[in-house]
Enzyme design. Structure first.
Site, PDB file in Angstrom:
ATOM      1  N   ASP A  13      -5.592  -6.153  -3.518  1.00 18.49           N
ATOM      2  CA  ASP A  13      -4.436  -7.042  -3.302  1.00 18.49           C
ATOM      3  C   ASP A  13      -4.123  -7.874  -4.539  1.00 18.49           C
ATOM      4  OD1 ASP A  13      -4.037  -6.247  -0.689  1.00 18.49           O
ATOM      5  OD2 ASP A  13      -5.159  -7.915   0.197  1.00 18.49           O
ATOM      6  N   ARG A  93     -11.924 -22.517   0.998  1.00  7.81           N
ATOM      7  CA  ARG A  93     -10.506 -22.562   0.628  1.00  7.81           C
ATOM      8  C   ARG A  93     -10.063 -23.867  -0.025  1.00  7.81           C
ATOM      9  NH1 ARG A  93     -11.296 -17.658   0.293  1.00  7.81           N
ATOM     10  NH2 ARG A  93     -10.577 -16.273   1.936  1.00  7.81           N
ATOM     11  N   ASP A 122      -6.238 -18.833   6.214  1.00  2.35           N
ATOM     12  CA  ASP A 122      -6.508 -19.115   4.807  1.00  2.35           C
ATOM     13  C   ASP A 122      -5.263 -19.552   4.036  1.00  2.35           C
ATOM     14  OD1 ASP A 122      -9.204 -18.668   5.048  1.00  2.35           O
ATOM     15  OD2 ASP A 122      -9.023 -16.512   4.690  1.00  2.35           O
ATOM     16  N   SER A 174     -12.653  -6.177   6.713  1.00  3.27           N
ATOM     17  CA  SER A 174     -12.208  -7.198   5.774  1.00  3.27           C
ATOM     18  C   SER A 174     -13.326  -8.228   5.685  1.00  3.27           C
ATOM     19  CB  SER A 174     -10.905  -7.822   6.298  1.00  3.27           C
ATOM     20  OG  SER A 174     -10.805  -9.147   5.840  1.00  3.27           O
TER      21      SER A 174
HETATM   22  N1  ARG Z   1     -11.387 -16.411  10.873  1.00  6.60           N
HETATM   23  C1  ARG Z   1     -12.157 -17.008   9.837  1.00  6.60           C
HETATM   24  C2  ARG Z   1     -11.488 -18.259   9.350  1.00  6.60           C
HETATM   25  O1  ARG Z   1     -10.325 -18.428   9.576  1.00  6.60           O
HETATM   26  C3  ARG Z   1     -12.483 -16.045   8.740  1.00  6.60           C
HETATM   27  C4  ARG Z   1     -11.379 -15.723   7.780  1.00  6.60           C
HETATM   28  C5  ARG Z   1     -11.786 -14.659   6.834  1.00  6.60           C
HETATM   29  N2  ARG Z   1     -10.882 -14.578   5.742  1.00  6.60           N
HETATM   30  C6  ARG Z   1     -10.654 -13.478   5.032  1.00  6.60           C
HETATM   31  N3  ARG Z   1      -9.817 -13.565   4.069  1.00  6.60           N
HETATM   32  N4  ARG Z   1     -11.240 -12.335   5.301  1.00  6.60           N
HETATM   33  O2  ARG Z   1     -12.105 -19.079   8.746  1.00  6.60           O
END
Ligand code: ARG
Length: 397
Positions: A13, A93, A122, A174
């Site tokens: 990406d 983040r 995110d 992922s």
């Molecule tokens: N659902 C989790 C959260 O919102 C994990 C997110 C994982 N992010 C990713 N880019 N794979 O914190």
């Protein structure tokens, strides 16, 4: 717009993003990569970014900052979203947002760019963080606006433009990993009824692969900070990594849950967080030993709220900052040792001690040497129950 800073991972990406931005917006692209999990080859990553078209790449090991400024406050807060998820991704983040802003200001860039999708949490965490810290910066989220619909289309684009994306078959999941844990999503995991296959897990062993013999460990805290493992001192990052390795061997810290995302959907999430599971349990236990009942009970209510704020992308917010001060207030008492038994996926507390302990065996004992004055209880109980005497509960008899 002349210049942008991209949160770059080196994956498909963000590699496509670098090229796409140059074509679509005709801007100079600066890349930024933060290491808060494994530290890969910095030079190789830099070269990769440059090959994609970046004019410059900042590749920074931010593990110490992540551990001290993001994980530690969350540990003190006992932060677990919906009572389970220790928030590894959610904590990473705001750190990325902070450094995107720092580099954008340093580079006099007009915008920051991230590779989050339009469906996750995110994007919220990064964008709200960036806007709080510097509202003058524009934000670009190519995944929400570009023409590619599938991974295959991106691969096609990468090939056409000679982008250095790895030829190895991508994981069917992922993944987002840092030292506080890994989030595993997508693929077969989207079927909420299916057990996660063994190959979905990265940090922990399956129960039937864990050692037969349980392992005892001792975690020592000094003023709220975990400082020793089995009597040996470690820096915070090393201690967390060590506990990930040991806990992982015993299958500790797996979570499989349905989670309420901020964007309104429920998602099936699989997490592994061995160190987080051990340290959260140990810290909670030590506080139960050294803190009075009122503080201990009230804190539990605030922990829930704190976890929500972090999950919802409000790391840089007044309430979150105030709650940090609340949780930090009594950490100097959180000094002592917790003994745990790691066994078949569980981290079980088996012992605790502290010079600030409020547990007094003499008061608690049912054996010889009981110092509790039983005669005082008659009056105490009578007065405690006074407001309820004769209330209208006769029908319950
Ligand atoms: N659902 C989790 C959260 O919102 C994990 C997110 C994982 N992010 C990713 N880019 N794979 O914190």
């Amino acid at each position: 717009m002349k210049k942008v800073v991209v949160a770059y991972s080196g994956g498909l990406d963000t590699s496509c993003i670098v090229k796409w931005l140059k074509d679509k917006y005709s801007v100079e692209v600066v890349c930024f990569s933060a290491f808060i999990g494994e530290v890969p080859d910095k030079n190789a990553l830099k070269q990769k970014a440059i090959k994609c078209g970046a004019s410059k790449a900042y590749i920074e090991d931010l593990k110490p900052e992540f551990a001290h400024d993001f994980i530690l406050p969350a540990l003190w807060a006992h932060a677990r979203y919906e009572g389970k998820y220790p928030l590894a991704t959610a904590l990473g983040r705001p750190l990325i947002a902070k450094h995107l802003v720092r580099i954008a200001q340093l580079e006099k860039a007009d915008a920051v760019v991230h590779g989050c999708t339009g469906k996750g949490n995110d994007q919220v965490r990064i964008e709200v963080g960036v806007r709080t810290l510097d509202p003058s910066l524009k934000i670009i989220a190519p995944l929400r606006e570009w023409e590619f619909k599938t991974r295959e289309e991106e691969i096609e684009y990468a090939k056409k433009h000679n982008l250095p994306v790895s030829a190895t078959k991508a994981s069917p999941y992922s993944l987002d990993k840092n030292i506080w844990g890994i989030a595993i999503e997508a693929g077969v995991l989207e079927d909420a009824w299916k057990e996660p296959p063994q190959d979905a897990y990265v940090m922990t062993r399956a129960i039937d692969q864990t050692p037969k013999q349980a392992k005892y460990i001792e975690v020592e805290f000094d003023a709220g900070v975990p400082v020793k493992l089995n009597g040996t001192p470690y820096g915070l990052v090393d201690l967390i990594e060590k506990l990930n390795a040991i806990g992982g061997q015993y299958g500790v810290g797996r979570f499989d849950m349905i989670e309420n995302r901020l964007v309104g959907i429920k998602s099936r999430e699989v997490y592994e967080a061995p160190a987080a599971e051990i340290l959260l349990k140990a810290h909670e236990e030590l506080e139960s030993l050294v803190m009075d009942r009122d503080f201990y009970h009230y804190k539990r209510v605030l922990s829930e709220r704190y976890a929500e704020l972090v999950y919802f992308g409000l790391w840089f917010s007044p309430l979150k900052t105030a709650l940090d001060a609340f949780f930090a207030a009594h950490q100097k008492r959180v000094t002592g040792v917790i003994r745990l038994k790691l066994d078949k996926g569980h981290a079980v507390i088996v012992g605790r001690k502290s010079k600030y302990s409020l547990y007094h065996e003499k008061l608690a004992t049912y054996s010889k040497g009981d110092a509790f004055d039983h005669t005082q209880s008659a009056g105490f109980v009578k007065i405690w129950g006074l407001p309820y005497e004769g209330l209208d509960f006769k029908s319950k008899i």
